[in-house]
Design a protein around this motif. Structure first.
Motif, PDB file in Angstrom:
ATOM      1  N   ILE A   5      30.845  31.658  41.581  1.00 30.51           N
ATOM      2  CA  ILE A   5      31.845  31.135  40.646  1.00 30.51           C
ATOM      3  C   ILE A   5      33.033  30.581  41.427  1.00 30.51           C
ATOM      4  N   ALA A   6      33.519  31.338  42.410  1.00 26.16           N
ATOM      5  CA  ALA A   6      34.665  30.882  43.206  1.00 26.16           C
ATOM      6  C   ALA A   6      34.344  29.564  43.906  1.00 26.16           C
ATOM      7  N   SER A   7      33.178  29.470  44.482  1.00 26.35           N
ATOM      8  CA  SER A   7      32.766  28.245  45.170  1.00 26.35           C
ATOM      9  C   SER A   7      32.680  27.077  44.197  1.00 26.35           C
ATOM     10  N   PHE A   8      32.097  27.329  43.038  1.00 32.76           N
ATOM     11  CA  PHE A   8      31.965  26.298  42.009  1.00 32.76           C
ATOM     12  C   PHE A   8      33.349  25.805  41.565  1.00 32.76           C
ATOM     13  N   MET A   9      34.283  26.734  41.394  1.00 31.88           N
ATOM     14  CA  MET A   9      35.633  26.379  40.952  1.00 31.88           C
ATOM     15  C   MET A   9      36.374  25.590  42.034  1.00 31.88           C
ATOM     16  N   GLU A  10      36.171  25.959  43.291  1.00 34.94           N
ATOM     17  CA  GLU A  10      36.811  25.209  44.383  1.00 34.94           C
ATOM     18  C   GLU A  10      36.263  23.789  44.441  1.00 34.94           C
ATOM     19  N   GLY A  52      37.951  21.523  42.088  1.00 36.39           N
ATOM     20  CA  GLY A  52      39.328  21.093  42.315  1.00 36.39           C
ATOM     21  C   GLY A  52      40.370  22.196  42.351  1.00 36.39           C
ATOM     22  N   LEU A  53      39.986  23.440  42.117  1.00 37.79           N
ATOM     23  CA  LEU A  53      40.963  24.519  42.187  1.00 37.79           C
ATOM     24  C   LEU A  53      41.194  24.922  43.639  1.00 37.79           C
ATOM     25  N   ASN A  54      42.380  25.436  43.911  1.00 38.42           N
ATOM     26  CA  ASN A  54      42.604  25.963  45.253  1.00 38.42           C
ATOM     27  C   ASN A  54      41.905  27.318  45.353  1.00 38.42           C
ATOM     28  N   ALA A  55      41.838  27.874  46.548  1.00 41.92           N
ATOM     29  CA  ALA A  55      41.080  29.116  46.774  1.00 41.92           C
ATOM     30  C   ALA A  55      41.609  30.271  45.926  1.00 41.92           C
ATOM     31  N   ALA A  56      42.914  30.388  45.809  1.00 39.55           N
ATOM     32  CA  ALA A  56      43.496  31.493  45.034  1.00 39.55           C
ATOM     33  C   ALA A  56      43.151  31.366  43.556  1.00 39.55           C
ATOM     34  N   GLU A  57      43.277  30.157  43.018  1.00 34.11           N
ATOM     35  CA  GLU A  57      42.935  29.942  41.609  1.00 34.11           C
ATOM     36  C   GLU A  57      41.448  30.189  41.368  1.00 34.11           C
ATOM     37  N   GLU A  67      39.450  32.122  43.051  1.00 36.24           N
ATOM     38  CA  GLU A  67      39.210  33.563  43.133  1.00 36.24           C
ATOM     39  C   GLU A  67      39.679  34.266  41.864  1.00 36.24           C
ATOM     40  N   GLU A  68      40.809  33.822  41.341  1.00 41.94           N
ATOM     41  CA  GLU A  68      41.329  34.415  40.102  1.00 41.94           C
ATOM     42  C   GLU A  68      40.365  34.182  38.942  1.00 41.94           C
ATOM     43  N   ILE A  69      39.854  32.967  38.816  1.00 42.04           N
ATOM     44  CA  ILE A  69      38.883  32.669  37.752  1.00 42.04           C
ATOM     45  C   ILE A  69      37.624  33.513  37.944  1.00 42.04           C
ATOM     46  N   SER A  70      37.182  33.639  39.175  1.00 41.92           N
ATOM     47  CA  SER A  70      36.003  34.448  39.479  1.00 41.92           C
ATOM     48  C   SER A  70      36.208  35.893  39.040  1.00 41.92           C
ATOM     49  N   GLN A  71      37.340  36.469  39.412  1.00 43.29           N
ATOM     50  CA  GLN A  71      37.642  37.850  39.050  1.00 43.29           C
ATOM     51  C   GLN A  71      37.730  38.024  37.533  1.00 43.29           C
ATOM     52  N   GLU A  72      38.460  37.116  36.879  1.00 45.32           N
ATOM     53  CA  GLU A  72      38.610  37.199  35.426  1.00 45.32           C
ATOM     54  C   GLU A  72      37.272  37.063  34.723  1.00 45.32           C
ATOM     55  N   THR A  73      36.417  36.195  35.243  1.00 49.82           N
ATOM     56  CA  THR A  73      35.086  36.013  34.663  1.00 49.82           C
ATOM     57  C   THR A  73      34.315  37.318  34.705  1.00 49.82           C
ATOM     58  N   MET A  74      34.359  37.984  35.832  1.00 46.23           N
ATOM     59  CA  MET A  74      33.597  39.218  35.965  1.00 46.23           C
ATOM     60  C   MET A  74      34.178  40.336  35.101  1.00 46.23           C
ATOM     61  N   ASN A 128      35.144  28.343  30.486  1.00 46.15           N
ATOM     62  CA  ASN A 128      36.158  28.528  29.443  1.00 46.15           C
ATOM     63  C   ASN A 128      37.473  29.035  30.020  1.00 46.15           C
ATOM     64  N   LEU A 129      37.387  29.928  30.984  1.00 47.91           N
ATOM     65  CA  LEU A 129      38.605  30.410  31.637  1.00 47.91           C
ATOM     66  C   LEU A 129      39.280  29.285  32.422  1.00 47.91           C
ATOM     67  N   ARG A 130      38.494  28.429  33.037  1.00 54.15           N
ATOM     68  CA  ARG A 130      39.024  27.278  33.774  1.00 54.15           C
ATOM     69  C   ARG A 130      39.749  26.334  32.827  1.00 54.15           C
ATOM     70  N   VAL A 131      39.160  26.098  31.650  1.00 52.96           N
ATOM     71  CA  VAL A 131      39.796  25.241  30.645  1.00 52.96           C
ATOM     72  C   VAL A 131      41.114  25.866  30.191  1.00 52.96           C
ATOM     73  N   ASP A 132      41.115  27.188  29.959  1.00 58.21           N
ATOM     74  CA  ASP A 132      42.349  27.875  29.577  1.00 58.21           C
ATOM     75  C   ASP A 132      43.429  27.716  30.646  1.00 58.21           C
ATOM     76  N   LEU A 133      43.030  27.841  31.912  1.00 56.55           N
ATOM     77  CA  LEU A 133      43.976  27.677  33.016  1.00 56.55           C
ATOM     78  C   LEU A 133      44.552  26.260  33.031  1.00 56.55           C
ATOM     79  N   ALA A 134      43.693  25.268  32.814  1.00 55.53           N
ATOM     80  CA  ALA A 134      44.156  23.873  32.800  1.00 55.53           C
ATOM     81  C   ALA A 134      45.121  23.634  31.641  1.00 55.53           C
TER      82      ALA A 134
END
Length: 188
Positions: free
Chosen positions: A38-43, A46-51, A53-60, A87-93
């Motif tokens: 998930i973290a790799s997919f999010m990076e 276009g997300l930075n590494a911290a974002e 990782e945050e999406i990955s953690q929240e997803t789990m 969905n979490l990525r969309v919420d963040l955006a």
């Protein structure tokens, strides 16, 4: 050499174990498999590494809490987990968009708003009405009200300063406010 990827059936069994028994071991296997993906997919999205990782953690976390909602007839485990992440990525955006829109709007505000003549007249009239209402209070009530509202002191500090019980300060404030409110409402 890394472990082979789990099968779809393995992932379904792990998720079922989490849903039915809050199986931490099964969740650990799901986490170990999905979190880095998930973290790799999010990076890559276009997300930075911290974002990411945050999406990955929240997803789990959502997977842990909502495992019982998973329906194997609707989607595979991977699809379900990545849908949560999306969905979490969309919420963040959306949150970022609202925040940046708010910041932009604040930049457009004039740095100093000058009150209009009408506003100044209304404020002056209101102040005169409040002063007149304050004049009807007992000296004790007026003192407590001045310290509370004009000096912005907390009730406990007023009680200490005037050597009064806290309850007395609160009562005087409440009674004074009720009296002023009644006078101001009557004069409308």
């Amino acid at each position: 050499m890394s472990a082979p990827a789990p099968s779809a059936d393995d992932m379904k069994q792990w998720l079922k174990a989490v849903a039915e028994h809050e199986d931490r071991g099964a969740f650990g296997r799901l986490f170990q498999y999905f979190a880095p993906r998930i973290a790799s997919f999010m990076e890559r999205g276009g997300l930075n590494a911290a974002e990411a990782e945050e999406i990955s953690q929240e997803t789990m976390v959502v997977v842990w809490r909502k495992a019982a909602l998973y329906d194997p007839a609707q989607a595979g485990v991977s699809t379900w987990v990545f849908t949560i992440a999306r969905n979490l990525r969309v919420d963040l955006a959306r949150k970022a968009s609202r925040t940046s829109a708010g910041v932009a709007a604040m930049r457009e505000l004039p740095t100093r708003l000058e009150p209009s003549v009408e506003d100044m007249a209304l404020a002056s009239e209101r102040d005169a009405r409040v002063r007149s209402a304050m004049a009807t209070l007992s000296p004790e009530q007026a003192t407590v009200l001045r310290l509370s509202f004009f000096a912005e002191k907390p009730h406990a500090e007023i009680a200490k300063e005037l050597s009064l019980p806290l309850g007395t300060v609160k009562s005087r404030t409440r009674l004074a406010m009720a009296k002023i409110r009644a006078i101001l409402e009557r004069d409308l």
